[in-house]
Design an enzyme around this catalytic site. Structure first.
Site, short mmCIF file in Angstrom:
data_model
loop_
_atom_site.label_atom_id
_atom_site.label_comp_id
_atom_site.label_asym_id
_atom_site.label_seq_id
_atom_site.Cartn_x
_atom_site.Cartn_y
_atom_site.Cartn_z
N LYS A 1 16.33 17.96 -22.49
CA LYS A 1 16.94 18.10 -21.16
C LYS A 1 18.36 18.67 -21.26
O LYS A 1 19.18 18.17 -22.03
CB LYS A 1 16.97 16.72 -20.49
CG LYS A 1 17.50 16.68 -19.07
CD LYS A 1 17.45 15.24 -18.55
CE LYS A 1 17.96 15.12 -17.13
NZ LYS A 1 17.98 13.69 -16.71
N CYS B 1 13.63 15.91 -14.55
CA CYS B 1 14.40 15.20 -13.52
C CYS B 1 15.55 16.00 -12.91
O CYS B 1 15.34 16.84 -12.04
CB CYS B 1 14.89 13.86 -14.07
SG CYS B 1 15.38 12.68 -12.78
N GLU C 1 9.78 10.64 -16.68
CA GLU C 1 10.96 10.46 -17.52
C GLU C 1 11.11 8.97 -17.82
O GLU C 1 10.82 8.11 -16.98
CB GLU C 1 12.19 10.97 -16.77
CG GLU C 1 13.48 10.93 -17.58
CD GLU C 1 14.68 11.36 -16.76
OE1 GLU C 1 15.62 11.91 -17.35
OE2 GLU C 1 14.69 11.16 -15.52
#
Length: 270
Positions: free
Chosen positions: A113, A156, A43
């Site tokens: 995300k 993440c 990321e």
């Protein structure tokens, strides 16, 4: 699906696009020379800096990141995941976007995300990802490759939400990408155990590229990019230095674990 080598790259990205892409290319080159056919970048691989700077440069970062991933994939003849970079939504917000590209430079899958990191940590750092990032609205995709298997995307903070990975496994995933810039404070206690949990409960390989070290100001990342097998065994760990974790993805091992521990078949609640 065949046996192949995969690489989880570990970087220390900074508020400088050119420096980050140069560092990423060196590590992709290293991974390819060691035989990796699937490469994951963490990321924020192309930019990790102040939120205001990210927004101001978002269009440039996005264009450069996409072009870089396609060029690197073709140059080194590998499939690459760019684990997270900003894609402008409007003048104030971006999507935190993961992009999977094959060796011909073709985009295979894209994911925005969905879980945003808004926390106050005891180490003095406050994170409010939602101030500049617009959450995605779609569950992540599973991309099916004849040679590399079924590849599930995430980014993440998603790793704390097991229902997302159950969605991926129920859609056929046998490898879970978890590219991250995990904080140093939370990483020491939670990073490895969360990765192992996602691998074990879904009987999947986990490929987790990571950020490490100091990026700017108080921003430090935990490191320990890792590849974990479906039993939860850590096959490779990059430690805390810039580098690459490499390990074999073996379909026979996957089949063995799923045969010995067929937990996905024993679910009671959907």
């Amino acid at each position: 699906m065949k046996s192949y080598l995969a690489a989880a790259i570990q970087m220390t990205s900074v508020p400088n696009l050119e420096k980050n892409l140069a560092q990423a290319e060196e590590l992709i080159d290293l991974a390819a020379r060691r035989g990796a056919e699937l490469v994951g970048l963490p990321e924020n691989f192309s930019f990790l800096g102040e939120e205001s700077d990210k927004i101001a440069q978002a269009e440039t970062i996005a264009k450069a990141s996409v072009a870089f991933l396609k060029t690197m994939a073709q140059r080194y003849q590998v499939t690459i995941l760019g684990g997270g970079f900003p894609v402008p939504v409007n003048g104030k917000q971006v999507y935190n976007t993961a992009l999977l590209v094959d060796a011909s430079g073709t985009e295979l899958a894209r994911y925005h995300k969905v879980h945003l990191f808004d926390v106050n940590l005891p180490d003095g750092n406050t994170y409010e990802e939602s101030s500049t990032v617009q959450a995605g609205t779609q569950l992540p995709p599973v991309y099916t490759s004849d040679t590399l298997g079924h590849l599930g995307l995430s980014v993440c903070y998603d790793v704390r939400f097991p229902e997302l990975y159950r969605h991926l496994s129920l859609n056929g995933a046998d490898l879970l990408f978890v590219p991250a810039a995990f904080t140093a404070y939370t990483g020491k206690d939670h990073w490895q155990v969360l990765l192992q949990a996602r691998a074990i409960e879904n009987t999947c390989y986990v490929l987790a590229p990571a950020q490490t070290g100091r990026h700017y100001g108080l921003r430090h990342s935990h490191g320990h990019a890792a590849i974990i097998d479906p039993w939860g065994t850590v096959l490779s760990d990059a430690g805390t230095k810039i580098g690459v974790a490499i390990a074999e993805i073996n379909p026979q091992r996957l089949e063995q674990v799923r045969s010995q521990m067929p937990s996905l078949k024993h679910r009671v609640f959907a």
